[in-house]
Write an enzyme that holds these catalytic residues in place. Structure first.
Site, PDB file in Angstrom:
ATOM      1  N   TYR A   6       0.843  -1.193   0.000  1.00  0.00           N
ATOM      2  CA  TYR A   6       0.000   0.000   0.000  1.00  0.00           C
ATOM      3  C   TYR A   6       0.881   1.247   0.000  1.00  0.00           C
ATOM      4  CZ  TYR A   6      -3.589  -3.333   1.436  1.00  0.00           C
ATOM      5  OH  TYR A   6      -4.453  -4.401   1.485  1.00  0.00           O
ATOM      6  N   HIS A  10      -7.558  -0.454  -1.889  1.00  0.00           N
ATOM      7  CA  HIS A  10      -6.920  -1.302  -2.875  1.00  0.00           C
ATOM      8  C   HIS A  10      -5.397  -1.182  -2.753  1.00  0.00           C
ATOM      9  CE1 HIS A  10      -6.605  -3.075  -6.857  1.00  0.00           C
ATOM     10  NE2 HIS A  10      -5.769  -2.104  -7.186  1.00  0.00           N
ATOM     11  N   LYS A  57      -2.970  -4.279 -10.315  1.00  0.00           N
ATOM     12  CA  LYS A  57      -1.819  -3.862  -9.513  1.00  0.00           C
ATOM     13  C   LYS A  57      -0.578  -3.958 -10.403  1.00  0.00           C
ATOM     14  CE  LYS A  57      -3.887  -6.196  -5.514  1.00  0.00           C
ATOM     15  NZ  LYS A  57      -4.729  -5.097  -5.047  1.00  0.00           N
TER      16      LYS A  57
END
Lengths: 351, 351
Positions: A288, A299, A330
């Site tokens: 993150y 997310h 991602k």
């Protein structure tokens, strides 16, 4: 009209007329004085499209004969041919290079614009060492180009990946002041027993996972980081205290790649990022960039897998990792751990 | 009111009152004569929820002391506890079993309904051998239950997978009548040179990938299958013909797991399915149950990876494969190759 050329060693040599008809209009080959030299890949493609014919001594080589001959002269000829054909037919001008091909941007061509990327051609069957990959990145970055990996699978389908170095940073800052508590190393995880400390570590700094309202479980890398920073003491079940060296040694016996993984974890945390386990994605970490509130965890941005400097990628795993990262929106990043930690992003591209 | 029990070896023994209060209403423990025996997992949970207290000799064990003690008595105690707590709190009644836990269906409980599934608890760090997995499937199938794998990651998050055997069949039938052509083995793929044969193999039977309008490239497994069925001859670049044994040997030198992979391919093709490379998904094959038209290739149904009978799964890879299959709406299947080929489906489940 079909132009005629001669196969000489690993080239096809064409006369002056070819310079006009093949090079000046369509950028095939390289002019050498009065002649034009074609690579075997270019030649096979021009035989296929009916633009040239090629002789070797007295023998005229049709497509099949030429292809078989070229395939025994040039290593991985089929792979190069498949990629060459694919890129030409997508409208790119393309020239041989050290890595495989130099490719000009759309609308550009040799003499008008610099090349935009270097394509490194390989097969899914050929393992790729991290050191070779880094050498290619270095070559290409020195030339200020982009590196594209073209991987040909067993059915001759091509997947293109862009590979580049990156730097990462985030906004999570730890302000450690003092040792907060002593936690217990259980079988392969660490337990914090005090409710307030559990809460602080989890809610403010995003460590661990609450087992229940009072107890927090930490992973080995998290525990080692907190131990190294002097925020947490750790003891064994028999209450023997563990120093960082002893903890690392124990953790390495539980998890063989612990040290590699820890080095990446430390680098990420020190850069303000929050790494959590990436187990569900089959990588070491999901990461993150910004966490404002643990209860509304957004997310994650990256999937990161730590590899040692002598790592060798199996391209099937490489492909699976990139595909999975893509499907969950991602970025897939490898953390190459050596003296320092270097982050290498790989992402599928459509050319 | 808190009931009191005694830690004796790896059990906590409660008196008669507990049979009424813990077993008869909530199905904790197993009545033994006048007493109730609790496993350490059950006991830790009941201490946590304040329903019991436990003494060992003279010493009363609070949650932390009991947990540390239990963790040094029972292998993987933390894992068992995390899974036990999770399932209890989802409203399941759950009892110890050979694989880990027996779990009763929602609304069911011991004495009323049979257990629905057996849960096998493990950590992402513990490699899982195919033979152990098959032994567990056998145990559970003999009892006509479902097998659930509960994998606890380093941050104590649990992922549940259902694992079961399956049989597969499809509608693609080959009607080989005669040898059609002789193809060439190049470096690591095979080329069919005749346009009509290329077209037939590709459009009717879904083999290979056209390199261009006239030439078809076949993968090693596809070529080997066609060679074994007598549909295709294969020769080397120097025109030396290859028989099936020699071709397999060459293919194995190119691709170390060729034979395992081929055995799965053959079984799938013989069952009417169409396997194509699964490279982009990081598996050996993506598999189509029904193909009606090669130009409108629909969604493939399965991702299949072939493994030898002595394979050991790294759970991180296992997890990645299942996750990826899920994200592309396909079933993830392992083909266990031994005397025969056995298909084992793994799929994430939400309990």
């Amino acid at each position: 009209m079909t132009l005629s050329g001669k196969l000489i060693d690993d080239k096809v040599v064409m006369d002056r007329q070819a310079v006009e008809e093949l090079y000046a209009t369509s950028f095939y080959g390289r002019p050498k004085g009065d002649t034009l030299e074609l690579s075997l890949t270019e030649s096979a493609y021009l035989i296929y499209t009916g633009k040239i014919s090629v002789v070797s001594g007295e023998e005229e080589l049709d497509f099949k004969r030429f292809f078989l001959r070229a395939s025994s002269i040039v290593k991985n000829f089929e792979l190069l041919y498949i990629v060459y054909k694919d890129m030409r037919e997508r409208g790119y001008y393309i020239q041989p290079s050290v890595t495989g091909f130099r490719v000009y941007p759309r609308g550009g061509h040799p003499g008008k614009t610099p090349a935009e990327f270097f394509v490194f051609v390989t097969s899914e069957r050929i393992p790729l060492s991290l050191s070779d990959l880094r050498a290619n990145i270095n070559t290409v970055e020195n030339l200020k180009k982009r590196l594209i990996l073209a991987i040909v699978d067993e059915e001759s389908d091509i997947t293109y990946y862009e590979v580049r170095r990156t730097t990462l940073s985030g906004s999570c800052e730890l302000k450690p002041e003092r040792s907060l508590s002593v936690a217990s190393l259980l079988e392969d995880r660490v337990m914090v027993w005090e409710p307030e400390i559990s809460h602080l570590l989890h809610s403010e700094w995003f460590f661990g996972r609450p087992m229940d309202e009072g107890h927090l479980q930490l992973s080995l890398v998290e525990s080692c980081y907190l131990l190294n920073k002097g925020i947490l003491g750790i003891e064994q079940r028999d209450r023997e205290a563990l120093d960082p060296a002893r903890f690392s040694a124990l953790a390495s016996s539980i998890e063989p790649d612990f040290l590699i993984k820890y080095r990446a974890y430390e680098k990420l945390r020190d850069s303000g990022l929050v790494p959590k386990t990436g187990f569900k994605f089959g990588t070491h970490f999901r990461v993150y960039k910004n966490i404002s509130n643990i209860s509304s965890l957004q997310h994650s941005d990256y999937l990161i897998h730590a590899v040692a400097h002598d790592h060798v990628f199996l391209l099937q795993q490489f492909s699976r990792a990139a595909r999975l990262a893509n499907s969950v929106r991602k970025e897939m990043i490898y953390a190459a751990v050596n003296g320092g930690v270097e982050f290498i992003v790989i992402g599928r591209v459509r050319l």
